[in-house]
Design a protein around this motif. Structure first.
Motif, PDB file in Angstrom:
ATOM      1  N   THR A  82     -22.636 -69.755  34.802  1.00  0.00           N
ATOM      2  CA  THR A  82     -22.143 -71.005  34.210  1.00  0.00           C
ATOM      3  C   THR A  82     -22.088 -72.150  35.222  1.00  0.00           C
ATOM      4  OG1 THR A  82     -19.846 -70.335  34.611  1.00  0.00           O
ATOM      5  CG2 THR A  82     -20.789 -69.812  32.438  1.00  0.00           C
ATOM      6  N   GLY A  83     -22.525 -71.883  36.461  1.00  0.00           N
ATOM      7  CA  GLY A  83     -22.586 -72.943  37.470  1.00  0.00           C
ATOM      8  C   GLY A  83     -21.261 -73.270  38.120  1.00  0.00           C
ATOM      9  N   GLY A  84     -20.277 -72.387  37.984  1.00  0.00           N
ATOM     10  CA  GLY A  84     -18.975 -72.616  38.606  1.00  0.00           C
ATOM     11  C   GLY A  84     -18.956 -72.160  40.049  1.00  0.00           C
ATOM     12  N   SER A  85     -17.784 -72.267  40.652  1.00  0.00           N
ATOM     13  CA  SER A  85     -17.576 -71.834  42.035  1.00  0.00           C
ATOM     14  C   SER A  85     -16.430 -70.839  42.066  1.00  0.00           C
ATOM     15  CB  SER A  85     -17.229 -73.030  42.926  1.00  0.00           C
ATOM     16  OG  SER A  85     -18.288 -73.954  42.966  1.00  0.00           O
ATOM     17  N   LEU A  86     -16.715 -69.633  42.549  1.00  0.00           N
ATOM     18  CA  LEU A  86     -15.706 -68.597  42.694  1.00  0.00           C
ATOM     19  C   LEU A  86     -15.323 -68.520  44.163  1.00  0.00           C
ATOM     20  CD1 LEU A  86     -14.037 -66.319  41.433  1.00  0.00           C
ATOM     21  CD2 LEU A  86     -15.998 -64.800  41.822  1.00  0.00           C
ATOM     22  N   HIS A  87     -14.040 -68.684  44.446  1.00  0.00           N
ATOM     23  CA  HIS A  87     -13.562 -68.804  45.824  1.00  0.00           C
ATOM     24  C   HIS A  87     -12.810 -67.579  46.329  1.00  0.00           C
ATOM     25  CE1 HIS A  87     -14.656 -73.061  45.861  1.00  0.00           C
ATOM     26  NE2 HIS A  87     -14.183 -73.103  44.631  1.00  0.00           N
ATOM     27  N   GLY A  88     -12.890 -66.467  45.638  1.00  0.00           N
ATOM     28  CA  GLY A  88     -12.168 -65.275  46.084  1.00  0.00           C
ATOM     29  C   GLY A  88     -10.688 -65.401  45.770  1.00  0.00           C
ATOM     30  N   TRP A  89      -9.841 -64.954  46.694  1.00  0.00           N
ATOM     31  CA  TRP A  89      -8.394 -64.932  46.460  1.00  0.00           C
ATOM     32  C   TRP A  89      -7.729 -66.282  46.684  1.00  0.00           C
ATOM     33  CZ3 TRP A  89      -7.404 -60.953  43.719  1.00  0.00           C
ATOM     34  CH2 TRP A  89      -8.062 -59.756  43.941  1.00  0.00           C
ATOM     35  N   ALA A  90      -8.394 -67.184  47.386  1.00  0.00           N
ATOM     36  CA  ALA A  90      -7.788 -68.486  47.680  1.00  0.00           C
ATOM     37  C   ALA A  90      -8.871 -69.493  48.017  1.00  0.00           C
ATOM     38  CB  ALA A  90      -6.796 -68.370  48.839  1.00  0.00           C
ATOM     39  N   ALA A  91      -8.540 -70.753  47.834  1.00  0.00           N
ATOM     40  CA  ALA A  91      -9.493 -71.822  48.132  1.00  0.00           C
ATOM     41  C   ALA A  91      -8.782 -72.997  48.773  1.00  0.00           C
ATOM     42  CB  ALA A  91     -10.188 -72.286  46.853  1.00  0.00           C
ATOM     43  N   GLU A  92      -9.507 -73.673  49.617  1.00  0.00           N
ATOM     44  CA  GLU A  92      -9.078 -74.960  50.148  1.00  0.00           C
ATOM     45  C   GLU A  92     -10.174 -75.941  49.761  1.00  0.00           C
ATOM     46  OE1 GLU A  92      -7.252 -74.979  54.175  1.00  0.00           O
ATOM     47  OE2 GLU A  92      -7.769 -72.830  54.147  1.00  0.00           O
ATOM     48  N   LEU A  93      -9.854 -76.829  48.833  1.00  0.00           N
ATOM     49  CA  LEU A  93     -10.832 -77.759  48.291  1.00  0.00           C
ATOM     50  C   LEU A  93     -10.500 -79.180  48.707  1.00  0.00           C
ATOM     51  CD1 LEU A  93     -10.808 -76.394  44.627  1.00  0.00           C
ATOM     52  CD2 LEU A  93     -12.384 -75.744  46.461  1.00  0.00           C
ATOM     53  N   GLU A  94     -11.530 -80.004  48.810  1.00  0.00           N
ATOM     54  CA  GLU A  94     -11.373 -81.444  49.022  1.00  0.00           C
ATOM     55  C   GLU A  94     -11.817 -82.109  47.731  1.00  0.00           C
ATOM     56  OE1 GLU A  94     -10.715 -84.995  51.357  1.00  0.00           O
ATOM     57  OE2 GLU A  94     -10.491 -82.955  52.087  1.00  0.00           O
ATOM     58  N   LEU A  95     -10.883 -82.708  47.015  1.00  0.00           N
ATOM     59  CA  LEU A  95     -11.177 -83.346  45.730  1.00  0.00           C
ATOM     60  C   LEU A  95     -10.568 -84.733  45.699  1.00  0.00           C
ATOM     61  CD1 LEU A  95     -10.333 -80.306  43.421  1.00  0.00           C
ATOM     62  CD2 LEU A  95     -12.617 -81.085  44.075  1.00  0.00           C
ATOM     63  N   ALA A  96     -11.389 -85.706  45.451  1.00  0.00           N
ATOM     64  CA  ALA A  96     -10.936 -87.104  45.357  1.00  0.00           C
ATOM     65  C   ALA A  96     -10.124 -87.514  46.592  1.00  0.00           C
ATOM     66  CB  ALA A  96     -10.127 -87.319  44.082  1.00  0.00           C
ATOM     67  N   GLY A  97     -10.582 -87.067  47.757  1.00  0.00           N
ATOM     68  CA  GLY A  97      -9.914 -87.439  48.995  1.00  0.00           C
ATOM     69  C   GLY A  97      -8.603 -86.710  49.252  1.00  0.00           C
ATOM     70  N   ARG A  98      -8.305 -85.715  48.461  1.00  0.00           N
ATOM     71  CA  ARG A  98      -7.075 -84.927  48.616  1.00  0.00           C
ATOM     72  C   ARG A  98      -7.416 -83.485  48.960  1.00  0.00           C
ATOM     73  NH1 ARG A  98      -2.989 -88.617  48.833  1.00  0.00           N
ATOM     74  NH2 ARG A  98      -3.153 -90.027  47.074  1.00  0.00           N
ATOM     75  N   ARG A  99      -6.595 -82.873  49.777  1.00  0.00           N
ATOM     76  CA  ARG A  99      -6.756 -81.465  50.111  1.00  0.00           C
ATOM     77  C   ARG A  99      -5.947 -80.641  49.121  1.00  0.00           C
ATOM     78  NH1 ARG A  99      -4.090 -81.769  54.825  1.00  0.00           N
ATOM     79  NH2 ARG A  99      -4.058 -79.506  54.921  1.00  0.00           N
ATOM     80  N   VAL A 100      -6.612 -79.713  48.458  1.00  0.00           N
ATOM     81  CA  VAL A 100      -5.988 -78.916  47.412  1.00  0.00           C
ATOM     82  C   VAL A 100      -6.116 -77.436  47.764  1.00  0.00           C
ATOM     83  CG1 VAL A 100      -5.983 -78.362  44.944  1.00  0.00           C
ATOM     84  CG2 VAL A 100      -6.632 -80.670  45.698  1.00  0.00           C
ATOM     85  N   GLY A 101      -4.988 -76.764  47.882  1.00  0.00           N
ATOM     86  CA  GLY A 101      -4.965 -75.321  48.078  1.00  0.00           C
ATOM     87  C   GLY A 101      -4.805 -74.659  46.721  1.00  0.00           C
TER      88      GLY A 101
END
Length: 121
Positions: free
Chosen positions: A74-93
């Motif tokens: 489906t084109g998604g992203s699987l990050h395992g047990w945890a993720a650290e994402l950068e979205l709209a200039g914000r760091r999201v755990g």
């Protein structure tokens, strides 16, 4: 950028579809699922609105291979047990919340937002 957040779908296809439709109708562009999809079929439901989807695994995600295949298909992203994402200039755990070590690691990184599920609240 509007972000929709879900967690603990637990095979509830109808409820999950309704939640995803509501988030999309409210303008969400990205969807983050904080674990406990439980079955690969839920991934297809979550991805059905065409949003960019990010997933972490939860303690009830036993069909890891099926979930991984569905996320890839489906084109998604699987990050395992945890993720650290950068979205709209914000760091999201993002984590499910059942692994204390992952939760503490993300908290120590001092993200702007820390998303988790598991508690069903």
């Amino acid at each position: 950028m509007r972000i929709g957040i879900l967690s603990d779908s637990h095979d509830q296809i109808g409820r999950t579809a309704a939640a995803v439709a509501l988030l999309a109708a409210e303008g969400a562009e990205i969807l983050i699922h904080c674990g406990d999809l439980t079955e690969a079929s839920v991934v297809h439901t979550v991805a059905g609105a065409g949003l960019a989807c990010h997933y972490v695994l939860g303690n009830n995600d036993f069909d890891l291979e099926g979930i991984e295949r569905a996320v890839g298909a489906t084109g998604g992203s699987l990050h395992g047990w945890a993720a650290e994402l950068e979205l709209a200039g914000r760091r999201v755990g993002v984590t499910h919340g059942h692994l204390t070590g992952e939760f503490r690691r993300l908290l120590a990184a001092e993200p702007d937002y820390l998303l988790f599920g598991h508690s069903h609240q």
